[in-house]
Design an enzyme around this catalytic site. Structure first.
Site, PDB file in Angstrom:
ATOM      1  N   ARG A   1       0.898  -1.166   0.000  1.00 39.22           N
ATOM      2  CA  ARG A   1       0.000   0.000   0.000  1.00 39.22           C
ATOM      3  C   ARG A   1       0.923   1.198   0.000  1.00 39.22           C
ATOM      4  O   ARG A   1       1.621   1.474   0.948  1.00 39.22           O
ATOM      5  CB  ARG A   1      -0.892  -0.026   1.239  1.00 39.22           C
ATOM      6  CG  ARG A   1      -1.742   1.241   1.431  1.00 39.22           C
ATOM      7  CD  ARG A   1      -2.749   1.416   0.302  1.00 39.22           C
ATOM      8  NE  ARG A   1      -3.676   2.517   0.626  1.00 39.22           N
ATOM      9  CZ  ARG A   1      -3.513   3.767   0.210  1.00 39.22           C
ATOM     10  NH1 ARG A   1      -2.467   4.101  -0.530  1.00 39.22           N
ATOM     11  NH2 ARG A   1      -4.397   4.694   0.535  1.00 39.22           N
TER      12      ARG A   1
ATOM     13  N   HIS B   1       1.872   7.130   1.673  1.00 41.92           N
ATOM     14  CA  HIS B   1       0.753   8.065   1.613  1.00 41.92           C
ATOM     15  C   HIS B   1       0.498   8.657   2.995  1.00 41.92           C
ATOM     16  O   HIS B   1       1.138   8.272   3.973  1.00 41.92           O
ATOM     17  CB  HIS B   1      -0.503   7.364   1.095  1.00 41.92           C
ATOM     18  CG  HIS B   1      -1.018   6.291   2.020  1.00 41.92           C
ATOM     19  ND1 HIS B   1      -0.389   5.076   2.188  1.00 41.92           N
ATOM     20  CD2 HIS B   1      -2.098   6.261   2.857  1.00 41.92           C
ATOM     21  CE1 HIS B   1      -1.057   4.338   3.056  1.00 41.92           C
ATOM     22  NE2 HIS B   1      -2.087   5.035   3.478  1.00 41.92           N
TER      23      HIS B   1
ATOM     24  N   HIS C   1      -2.962  10.806   5.413  1.00 44.38           N
ATOM     25  CA  HIS C   1      -4.402  11.080   5.482  1.00 44.38           C
ATOM     26  C   HIS C   1      -4.688  12.371   6.238  1.00 44.38           C
ATOM     27  O   HIS C   1      -3.892  12.821   7.057  1.00 44.38           O
ATOM     28  CB  HIS C   1      -5.142   9.951   6.213  1.00 44.38           C
ATOM     29  CG  HIS C   1      -4.920   8.586   5.669  1.00 44.38           C
ATOM     30  ND1 HIS C   1      -5.517   8.130   4.517  1.00 44.38           N
ATOM     31  CD2 HIS C   1      -4.163   7.554   6.122  1.00 44.38           C
ATOM     32  CE1 HIS C   1      -5.145   6.871   4.285  1.00 44.38           C
ATOM     33  NE2 HIS C   1      -4.312   6.509   5.251  1.00 44.38           N
TER      34      HIS C   1
ATOM     35  N   GLU D   1      -5.372   7.213  11.555  1.00 44.36           N
ATOM     36  CA  GLU D   1      -5.628   5.832  11.118  1.00 44.36           C
ATOM     37  C   GLU D   1      -5.290   4.860  12.232  1.00 44.36           C
ATOM     38  O   GLU D   1      -4.183   4.858  12.763  1.00 44.36           O
ATOM     39  CB  GLU D   1      -4.780   5.514   9.881  1.00 44.36           C
ATOM     40  CG  GLU D   1      -4.866   4.054   9.429  1.00 44.36           C
ATOM     41  CD  GLU D   1      -4.027   3.787   8.181  1.00 44.36           C
ATOM     42  OE1 GLU D   1      -3.971   4.681   7.314  1.00 44.36           O
ATOM     43  OE2 GLU D   1      -3.418   2.707   8.086  1.00 44.36           O
TER      44      GLU D   1
ATOM     45  N   HIS E   1       3.116   7.198   5.855  1.00 43.27           N
ATOM     46  CA  HIS E   1       3.331   5.797   6.216  1.00 43.27           C
ATOM     47  C   HIS E   1       3.154   4.885   5.009  1.00 43.27           C
ATOM     48  O   HIS E   1       2.713   5.316   3.941  1.00 43.27           O
ATOM     49  CB  HIS E   1       2.368   5.379   7.326  1.00 43.27           C
ATOM     50  CG  HIS E   1       0.919   5.584   6.986  1.00 43.27           C
ATOM     51  ND1 HIS E   1       0.290   6.800   7.109  1.00 43.27           N
ATOM     52  CD2 HIS E   1      -0.037   4.727   6.523  1.00 43.27           C
ATOM     53  CE1 HIS E   1      -0.977   6.697   6.744  1.00 43.27           C
ATOM     54  NE2 HIS E   1      -1.205   5.445   6.377  1.00 43.27           N
TER      55      HIS E   1
ATOM     56  N   GLU F   1     -10.663   5.760   1.846  1.00 40.39           N
ATOM     57  CA  GLU F   1      -9.405   5.091   1.516  1.00 40.39           C
ATOM     58  C   GLU F   1      -9.057   5.223   0.031  1.00 40.39           C
ATOM     59  O   GLU F   1      -7.894   5.111  -0.348  1.00 40.39           O
ATOM     60  CB  GLU F   1      -9.491   3.604   1.889  1.00 40.39           C
ATOM     61  CG  GLU F   1      -8.273   2.771   1.563  1.00 40.39           C
ATOM     62  CD  GLU F   1      -7.026   3.177   2.355  1.00 40.39           C
ATOM     63  OE1 GLU F   1      -5.912   2.851   1.914  1.00 40.39           O
ATOM     64  OE2 GLU F   1      -7.190   3.797   3.425  1.00 40.39           O
TER      65      GLU F   1
END
Length: 415
Positions: free
Chosen positions: A121, A124, A126, A130, A169, A192
Protein backbone atom coordinates in the site's frame (compact mmCIF):
# COMPACT_ATOMS: atom_id res chain seq x y z
CA UNK A 1 -72.16 20.43 30.60
CA UNK A 2 -71.81 17.01 32.20
CA UNK A 3 -73.86 15.94 35.19
CA UNK A 4 -72.20 14.40 38.24
CA UNK A 5 -73.66 11.02 37.16
CA UNK A 6 -72.02 11.39 33.70
CA UNK A 7 -68.66 12.21 35.25
CA UNK A 8 -68.81 9.19 37.56
CA UNK A 9 -69.67 6.94 34.61
CA UNK A 10 -66.80 8.33 32.55
CA UNK A 11 -64.38 7.82 35.46
CA UNK A 12 -65.50 4.22 35.88
CA UNK A 13 -65.05 3.55 32.16
CA UNK A 14 -61.58 5.10 32.24
CA UNK A 15 -60.60 2.96 35.21
CA UNK A 16 -61.83 -0.14 33.40
CA UNK A 17 -59.72 0.72 30.36
CA UNK A 18 -56.63 1.32 32.48
CA UNK A 19 -57.21 -1.93 34.34
CA UNK A 20 -57.68 -3.84 31.10
CA UNK A 21 -54.52 -2.31 29.66
CA UNK A 22 -52.52 -3.15 32.77
CA UNK A 23 -53.71 -6.73 32.63
CA UNK A 24 -52.86 -7.01 28.93
CA UNK A 25 -49.22 -6.05 29.44
CA UNK A 26 -47.09 -9.12 30.18
CA UNK A 27 -43.44 -9.63 31.05
CA UNK A 28 -41.41 -9.32 27.87
CA UNK A 29 -44.25 -7.53 26.06
CA UNK A 30 -44.60 -4.07 27.59
CA UNK A 31 -45.99 -1.94 24.75
CA UNK A 32 -49.43 -1.19 23.41
CA UNK A 33 -50.61 -2.08 20.87
CA UNK A 34 -48.99 -5.50 21.45
CA UNK A 35 -46.04 -6.17 19.13
CA UNK A 36 -44.13 -9.32 18.16
CA UNK A 37 -45.04 -12.72 16.77
CA UNK A 38 -46.13 -13.89 20.22
CA UNK A 39 -49.13 -11.56 19.92
CA UNK A 40 -50.09 -12.51 16.35
CA UNK A 41 -53.24 -14.64 16.54
CA UNK A 42 -54.12 -14.59 12.83
CA UNK A 43 -51.93 -16.93 10.71
CA UNK A 44 -51.74 -14.28 8.01
CA UNK A 45 -50.01 -11.91 10.42
CA UNK A 46 -46.77 -13.88 10.15
CA UNK A 47 -46.64 -15.10 6.56
CA UNK A 48 -44.79 -13.25 3.77
CA UNK A 49 -46.34 -14.18 0.41
CA UNK A 50 -44.56 -11.43 -1.53
CA UNK A 51 -41.16 -11.45 -3.27
CA UNK A 52 -38.29 -12.27 -0.94
CA UNK A 53 -34.70 -13.45 -0.74
CA UNK A 54 -34.69 -16.42 1.67
CA UNK A 55 -30.88 -16.61 1.79
CA UNK A 56 -30.62 -13.00 2.92
CA UNK A 57 -33.61 -13.22 5.27
CA UNK A 58 -32.08 -16.24 7.02
CA UNK A 59 -29.10 -14.12 8.06
CA UNK A 60 -31.34 -11.67 9.93
CA UNK A 61 -33.85 -13.64 12.04
CA UNK A 62 -34.29 -10.72 14.44
CA UNK A 63 -35.46 -8.53 11.56
CA UNK A 64 -37.91 -11.17 10.34
CA UNK A 65 -39.28 -11.83 13.83
CA UNK A 66 -38.21 -9.09 16.25
CA UNK A 67 -38.56 -9.64 19.99
CA UNK A 68 -41.83 -8.24 21.35
CA UNK A 69 -39.68 -5.84 23.39
CA UNK A 70 -38.45 -4.04 20.24
CA UNK A 71 -40.28 -0.77 19.67
CA UNK A 72 -39.99 2.46 17.69
CA UNK A 73 -37.74 3.22 14.75
CA UNK A 74 -34.04 3.47 15.53
CA UNK A 75 -31.77 3.99 12.49
CA UNK A 76 -30.12 0.93 10.95
CA UNK A 77 -27.08 -0.04 13.03
CA UNK A 78 -25.82 -2.79 10.67
CA UNK A 79 -23.46 -2.61 7.71
CA UNK A 80 -21.00 -5.12 6.29
CA UNK A 81 -17.77 -5.50 4.39
CA UNK A 82 -19.31 -8.67 2.92
CA UNK A 83 -21.32 -6.68 0.37
CA UNK A 84 -18.92 -3.75 -0.06
CA UNK A 85 -17.29 -3.77 -3.53
CA UNK A 86 -13.57 -4.60 -3.56
CA UNK A 87 -11.06 -2.47 -5.44
CA UNK A 88 -8.62 -5.12 -6.67
CA UNK A 89 -5.11 -4.47 -7.95
CA UNK A 90 -1.98 -6.59 -8.39
CA UNK A 91 -0.73 -6.82 -4.82
CA UNK A 92 -4.02 -6.74 -2.96
CA UNK A 93 -7.46 -5.22 -2.57
CA UNK A 94 -9.54 -3.00 -0.31
CA UNK A 95 -13.18 -2.26 0.40
CA UNK A 96 -14.70 0.38 2.63
CA UNK A 97 -17.80 1.50 4.51
CA UNK A 98 -18.05 5.25 5.13
CA UNK A 99 -20.87 7.49 6.33
CA UNK A 100 -21.93 7.72 2.67
CA UNK A 101 -22.87 4.01 2.89
CA UNK A 102 -23.74 3.83 6.61
CA UNK A 103 -25.57 6.98 7.67
CA UNK A 104 -25.33 6.41 11.44
CA UNK A 105 -21.52 6.09 11.39
CA UNK A 106 -20.55 9.76 11.57
CA UNK A 107 -17.50 9.40 13.82
CA UNK A 108 -15.67 6.48 12.16
CA UNK A 109 -15.25 5.04 8.66
CA UNK A 110 -13.91 1.53 8.08
CA UNK A 111 -11.68 -0.19 5.52
CA UNK A 112 -10.95 -3.89 5.03
CA UNK A 113 -7.67 -4.49 3.16
CA UNK A 114 -5.69 -7.48 1.94
CA UNK A 115 -2.05 -7.35 0.81
CA UNK A 116 -0.26 -10.28 -0.82
CA UNK A 117 3.24 -11.30 0.30
CA UNK A 118 5.25 -8.30 -0.93
CA UNK A 119 2.08 -6.36 -1.78
CA UNK A 120 2.53 -2.65 -1.01
CA UNK A 121 0.00 0.00 0.00
CA UNK A 122 2.01 2.87 -1.36
CA UNK A 123 3.56 5.67 0.70
CA UNK A 124 0.75 8.07 1.61
CA UNK A 125 -0.90 10.08 4.36
CA UNK A 126 -4.40 11.08 5.48
CA UNK A 127 -6.39 14.02 6.79
CA UNK A 128 -7.68 11.73 9.57
CA UNK A 129 -5.91 9.51 12.10
CA UNK A 130 -5.63 5.83 11.12
CA UNK A 131 -6.12 2.96 13.58
CA UNK A 132 -6.02 -0.70 12.49
CA UNK A 133 -6.24 -4.26 13.77
CA UNK A 134 -4.55 -7.18 12.02
CA UNK A 135 -6.91 -10.10 11.40
CA UNK A 136 -4.65 -12.39 9.34
CA UNK A 137 -1.00 -12.95 8.46
CA UNK A 138 1.78 -10.44 9.03
CA UNK A 139 2.55 -6.93 7.85
CA UNK A 140 5.41 -4.42 7.93
CA UNK A 141 4.62 -0.77 8.55
CA UNK A 142 6.77 2.34 8.14
CA UNK A 143 5.89 5.77 9.54
CA UNK A 144 7.52 9.14 10.19
CA UNK A 145 6.28 11.30 13.06
CA UNK A 146 5.89 15.10 13.05
CA UNK A 147 9.35 15.52 14.60
CA UNK A 148 10.99 13.57 11.77
CA UNK A 149 11.52 10.37 13.78
CA UNK A 150 11.15 7.16 11.71
CA UNK A 151 9.61 3.88 12.85
CA UNK A 152 9.49 0.44 11.20
CA UNK A 153 7.64 -2.49 12.74
CA UNK A 154 6.14 -5.91 12.01
CA UNK A 155 2.66 -6.97 13.10
CA UNK A 156 0.78 -10.25 13.37
CA UNK A 157 -2.90 -11.13 13.85
CA UNK A 158 -4.31 -9.37 16.91
CA UNK A 159 -1.84 -6.46 16.75
CA UNK A 160 -2.77 -2.79 16.27
CA UNK A 161 -1.18 0.21 14.65
CA UNK A 162 -1.99 3.91 14.91
CA UNK A 163 -0.86 6.79 12.70
CA UNK A 164 -1.78 10.38 13.65
CA UNK A 165 -3.41 12.52 10.98
CA UNK A 166 -0.79 13.72 8.52
CA UNK A 167 1.83 11.09 9.46
CA UNK A 168 3.29 9.58 6.24
CA UNK A 169 3.33 5.80 6.22
CA UNK A 170 3.28 2.59 4.18
CA UNK A 171 2.02 -0.98 4.59
CA UNK A 172 3.45 -4.18 3.08
CA UNK A 173 2.47 -7.83 3.33
CA UNK A 174 5.07 -10.26 4.66
CA UNK A 175 5.56 -13.96 3.93
CA UNK A 176 4.29 -16.54 3.61
CA UNK A 177 0.83 -15.25 2.62
CA UNK A 178 0.70 -11.51 3.18
CA UNK A 179 -1.93 -10.06 5.51
CA UNK A 180 -5.46 -8.78 6.02
CA UNK A 181 -6.54 -6.03 8.39
CA UNK A 182 -9.31 -3.59 9.24
CA UNK A 183 -8.62 0.15 9.35
CA UNK A 184 -10.69 2.74 11.20
CA UNK A 185 -10.38 6.48 10.52
CA UNK A 186 -11.52 8.93 13.19
CA UNK A 187 -13.84 10.62 10.69
CA UNK A 188 -16.88 8.95 9.16
CA UNK A 189 -16.24 10.73 5.85
CA UNK A 190 -12.62 9.53 5.45
CA UNK A 191 -12.15 7.65 2.18
CA UNK A 192 -9.41 5.09 1.52
CA UNK A 193 -9.80 5.58 -2.23
CA UNK A 194 -9.02 9.30 -1.98
CA UNK A 195 -5.79 9.71 -0.01
CA UNK A 196 -2.66 11.82 -0.39
CA UNK A 197 -0.37 9.60 -2.48
CA UNK A 198 3.33 10.22 -3.01
CA UNK A 199 3.25 8.98 -6.63
CA UNK A 200 0.43 11.42 -7.41
CA UNK A 201 2.44 14.30 -5.98
CA UNK A 202 5.54 13.39 -8.00
CA UNK A 203 3.52 13.07 -11.22
CA UNK A 204 1.92 16.49 -10.68
CA UNK A 205 5.08 18.42 -9.81
CA UNK A 206 7.22 20.04 -12.56
CA UNK A 207 10.34 17.87 -13.16
CA UNK A 208 12.68 20.83 -12.60
CA UNK A 209 11.14 21.37 -9.16
CA UNK A 210 11.67 17.70 -8.29
CA UNK A 211 15.31 18.07 -9.39
CA UNK A 212 15.84 21.12 -7.18
CA UNK A 213 14.02 19.56 -4.24
CA UNK A 214 16.09 16.37 -4.21
CA UNK A 215 19.36 17.79 -5.55
CA UNK A 216 19.65 15.42 -8.53
CA UNK A 217 19.42 15.82 -12.33
CA UNK A 218 16.00 16.17 -13.95
CA UNK A 219 16.42 12.94 -15.92
CA UNK A 220 16.55 11.01 -12.63
CA UNK A 221 12.74 11.25 -12.68
CA UNK A 222 12.24 10.27 -16.32
CA UNK A 223 10.63 6.93 -15.46
CA UNK A 224 8.37 7.86 -12.57
CA UNK A 225 4.81 6.48 -12.86
CA UNK A 226 2.38 9.01 -14.30
CA UNK A 227 -0.56 7.46 -12.45
CA UNK A 228 -0.73 6.62 -8.75
CA UNK A 229 0.08 3.07 -7.70
CA UNK A 230 -2.16 2.82 -4.58
CA UNK A 231 -1.64 -0.95 -4.15
CA UNK A 232 1.01 -2.76 -6.19
CA UNK A 233 3.08 -5.94 -6.06
CA UNK A 234 6.60 -5.56 -4.66
CA UNK A 235 9.26 -7.87 -3.28
CA UNK A 236 8.86 -9.39 0.17
CA UNK A 237 10.70 -7.21 2.71
CA UNK A 238 13.94 -8.50 4.19
CA UNK A 239 15.18 -8.51 7.76
CA UNK A 240 13.40 -6.05 10.09
CA UNK A 241 16.63 -5.04 11.81
CA UNK A 242 18.18 -4.14 8.46
CA UNK A 243 15.23 -1.91 7.54
CA UNK A 244 15.37 -0.23 10.93
CA UNK A 245 19.08 0.44 10.53
CA UNK A 246 18.55 1.79 7.01
CA UNK A 247 15.93 4.36 8.08
CA UNK A 248 17.65 5.47 11.29
CA UNK A 249 20.47 7.55 9.75
CA UNK A 250 20.93 10.49 12.14
CA UNK A 251 17.31 10.62 13.34
CA UNK A 252 16.16 9.92 16.87
CA UNK A 253 13.75 7.10 17.64
CA UNK A 254 10.14 8.05 18.49
CA UNK A 255 9.37 7.90 22.23
CA UNK A 256 6.54 5.36 21.83
CA UNK A 257 5.91 2.52 19.35
CA UNK A 258 3.25 2.90 16.70
CA UNK A 259 2.13 -0.72 17.20
CA UNK A 260 0.50 -2.57 20.11
CA UNK A 261 -0.13 -6.28 20.76
CA UNK A 262 -3.78 -6.19 21.84
CA UNK A 263 -4.60 -9.84 21.13
CA UNK A 264 -1.89 -11.14 23.49
CA UNK A 265 -2.32 -8.44 26.15
CA UNK A 266 -3.66 -9.08 29.65
CA UNK A 267 -7.48 -8.82 29.72
CA UNK A 268 -9.00 -6.08 31.87
CA UNK A 269 -11.89 -8.47 32.56
CA UNK A 270 -11.79 -12.26 32.25
CA UNK A 271 -13.93 -15.19 33.40
CA UNK A 272 -15.44 -18.40 32.08
CA UNK A 273 -17.90 -16.12 30.25
CA UNK A 274 -15.17 -14.53 28.15
CA UNK A 275 -12.66 -11.71 28.16
CA UNK A 276 -12.26 -8.01 27.35
CA UNK A 277 -8.94 -6.48 26.30
CA UNK A 278 -8.55 -2.71 26.05
CA UNK A 279 -6.13 -0.48 24.17
CA UNK A 280 -6.26 3.29 24.62
CA UNK A 281 -3.87 6.14 25.32
CA UNK A 282 -3.10 4.71 28.77
CA UNK A 283 -1.30 1.64 27.36
CA UNK A 284 -0.98 2.52 23.64
CA UNK A 285 0.48 5.97 24.07
CA UNK A 286 0.41 7.16 20.46
CA UNK A 287 -3.33 6.38 20.07
CA UNK A 288 -4.56 9.76 21.27
CA UNK A 289 -7.84 9.82 19.32
CA UNK A 290 -8.91 6.15 19.17
CA UNK A 291 -9.62 3.60 21.91
CA UNK A 292 -10.67 -0.02 21.45
CA UNK A 293 -12.00 -3.06 23.31
CA UNK A 294 -11.56 -6.63 22.00
CA UNK A 295 -14.35 -8.90 23.30
CA UNK A 296 -14.25 -12.71 23.16
CA UNK A 297 -17.19 -14.85 24.37
CA UNK A 298 -18.18 -18.54 24.25
CA UNK A 299 -21.59 -19.66 22.94
CA UNK A 300 -24.52 -18.35 24.99
CA UNK A 301 -22.53 -15.66 26.82
CA UNK A 302 -23.69 -12.04 26.97
CA UNK A 303 -21.72 -8.82 26.82
CA UNK A 304 -23.50 -7.26 29.75
CA UNK A 305 -25.97 -4.37 29.45
CA UNK A 306 -23.95 -1.14 29.41
CA UNK A 307 -23.26 2.12 27.60
CA UNK A 308 -20.30 4.30 26.67
CA UNK A 309 -20.47 7.93 27.84
CA UNK A 310 -17.58 9.44 25.86
CA UNK A 311 -17.96 8.18 22.27
CA UNK A 312 -19.98 6.24 19.71
CA UNK A 313 -19.00 2.57 19.33
CA UNK A 314 -18.05 1.22 15.89
CA UNK A 315 -18.00 -2.59 15.98
CA UNK A 316 -16.30 -5.11 13.72
CA UNK A 317 -17.31 -8.77 14.07
CA UNK A 318 -14.24 -10.97 13.60
CA UNK A 319 -15.82 -14.40 14.10
CA UNK A 320 -19.04 -16.02 15.29
CA UNK A 321 -22.67 -14.90 15.32
CA UNK A 322 -24.16 -12.22 17.53
CA UNK A 323 -27.42 -10.50 18.38
CA UNK A 324 -27.45 -6.96 19.75
CA UNK A 325 -30.28 -4.83 21.09
CA UNK A 326 -29.82 -1.06 21.33
CA UNK A 327 -32.04 1.02 23.65
CA UNK A 328 -32.81 4.74 23.29
CA UNK A 329 -35.33 7.24 24.63
CA UNK A 330 -38.85 7.12 23.27
CA UNK A 331 -38.76 4.27 24.15
CA UNK A 332 -36.93 2.85 21.15
CA UNK A 333 -35.34 -0.58 21.00
CA UNK A 334 -33.85 -2.36 17.97
CA UNK A 335 -32.48 -5.91 17.78
CA UNK A 336 -30.05 -6.79 14.97
CA UNK A 337 -28.05 -9.88 13.96
CA UNK A 338 -24.35 -9.85 13.07
CA UNK A 339 -21.94 -12.34 11.48
CA UNK A 340 -18.21 -12.32 10.72
CA UNK A 341 -17.29 -9.37 8.50
CA UNK A 342 -20.26 -7.26 9.64
CA UNK A 343 -20.15 -3.82 11.22
CA UNK A 344 -22.31 -2.56 14.09
CA UNK A 345 -22.75 0.94 15.45
CA UNK A 346 -24.05 2.27 18.77
CA UNK A 347 -24.34 5.98 19.51
CA UNK A 348 -22.81 7.24 22.73
CA UNK A 349 -24.84 6.77 25.92
CA UNK A 350 -27.30 4.33 24.31
CA UNK A 351 -27.81 1.14 26.32
CA UNK A 352 -26.97 -2.14 24.60
CA UNK A 353 -25.90 -5.74 25.05
CA UNK A 354 -24.36 -8.29 22.68
CA UNK A 355 -25.24 -12.00 22.90
CA UNK A 356 -23.37 -14.91 21.32
CA UNK A 357 -26.19 -16.75 19.51
CA UNK A 358 -23.93 -19.10 17.56
CA UNK A 359 -22.37 -22.44 18.46
CA UNK A 360 -18.77 -21.18 18.17
CA UNK A 361 -16.70 -18.51 19.87
CA UNK A 362 -17.74 -14.91 19.21
CA UNK A 363 -15.12 -12.18 18.85
CA UNK A 364 -15.64 -8.55 17.97
CA UNK A 365 -13.86 -5.28 18.51
CA UNK A 366 -15.43 -2.00 19.57
CA UNK A 367 -13.65 1.14 18.35
CA UNK A 368 -14.21 4.59 19.85
CA UNK A 369 -13.17 8.07 18.72
CA UNK A 370 -11.80 8.96 22.13
CA UNK A 371 -8.43 8.96 23.93
CA UNK A 372 -9.63 6.53 26.60
CA UNK A 373 -12.05 3.65 26.95
CA UNK A 374 -15.10 4.36 29.15
CA UNK A 375 -18.02 2.10 30.06
CA UNK A 376 -20.96 2.23 32.47
CA UNK A 377 -22.28 -1.16 33.61
CA UNK A 378 -26.03 -1.35 34.32
CA UNK A 379 -25.62 -3.97 37.04
CA UNK A 380 -22.73 -2.07 38.62
CA UNK A 381 -24.86 1.09 38.79
CA UNK A 382 -27.90 -0.64 40.30
CA UNK A 383 -25.89 -2.60 42.88
CA UNK A 384 -24.25 0.64 44.03
CA UNK A 385 -27.63 2.34 44.53
CA UNK A 386 -29.56 1.89 47.82
CA UNK A 387 -31.26 -1.54 47.53
CA UNK A 388 -34.62 -0.28 48.81
CA UNK A 389 -34.67 2.37 46.08
CA UNK A 390 -33.93 -0.20 43.36
CA UNK A 391 -36.49 -2.64 44.79
CA UNK A 392 -39.22 0.01 44.61
CA UNK A 393 -38.42 0.68 40.95
CA UNK A 394 -38.73 -2.94 39.82
CA UNK A 395 -40.96 -4.64 42.43
CA UNK A 396 -38.07 -6.99 43.19
CA UNK A 397 -37.07 -8.37 46.58
CA UNK A 398 -33.90 -6.77 47.97
CA UNK A 399 -32.50 -10.28 48.60
CA UNK A 400 -32.54 -10.91 44.86
CA UNK A 401 -30.85 -7.59 44.14
CA UNK A 402 -28.07 -8.66 46.51
CA UNK A 403 -27.34 -11.53 44.08
CA UNK A 404 -26.70 -9.23 41.13
CA UNK A 405 -23.03 -8.79 40.11
CA UNK A 406 -21.58 -5.68 41.75
CA UNK A 407 -18.22 -5.54 39.95
CA UNK A 408 -19.19 -4.72 36.34
CA UNK A 409 -18.16 -8.16 35.02
CA UNK A 410 -18.24 -7.10 31.36
CA UNK A 411 -19.37 -10.55 30.18
CA UNK A 412 -21.88 -12.93 31.74
CA UNK A 413 -22.18 -16.70 31.23
CA UNK A 414 -25.05 -18.53 29.61
CA UNK A 415 -27.89 -18.74 32.12
Amino acid sequence: MFSRRDLLAMSAAGAAIVGSSAQAATFGNPDEPPQGAVNAKSPGSLTDPGPQNPVLAKQFPSAQTPPATDVGGLPMDWASFNNAPRRIQDGGWARQVTVEDFAISKEISGVNMRLSAGGIRELHWHQAAEWAIMTYGSCRITVLDAQGRPYVGDLKAGDLWYFPAGAPHSLQGLGPDGCEFVICFDDGHANEFNTLLVTDWFAHTPPEVLAKNFGVPVDAFAKIPLHNRWIFQGTVPGDLAADRAAVAKHAEAPPYPFIHSLGSSTPVKESSAGSIRVADSSNFKVATTVAAALVTMPPGAVREMHWHPNADEWQYYIKGRARMTVFDTGPNALTTDFSAGDIGYVRRNLGHYVENVGDTELQFIGVFRAPRYEEVSLSNWLTHTPPSLVAQHFNIDEKLIAQWPDNGPGVMPKS
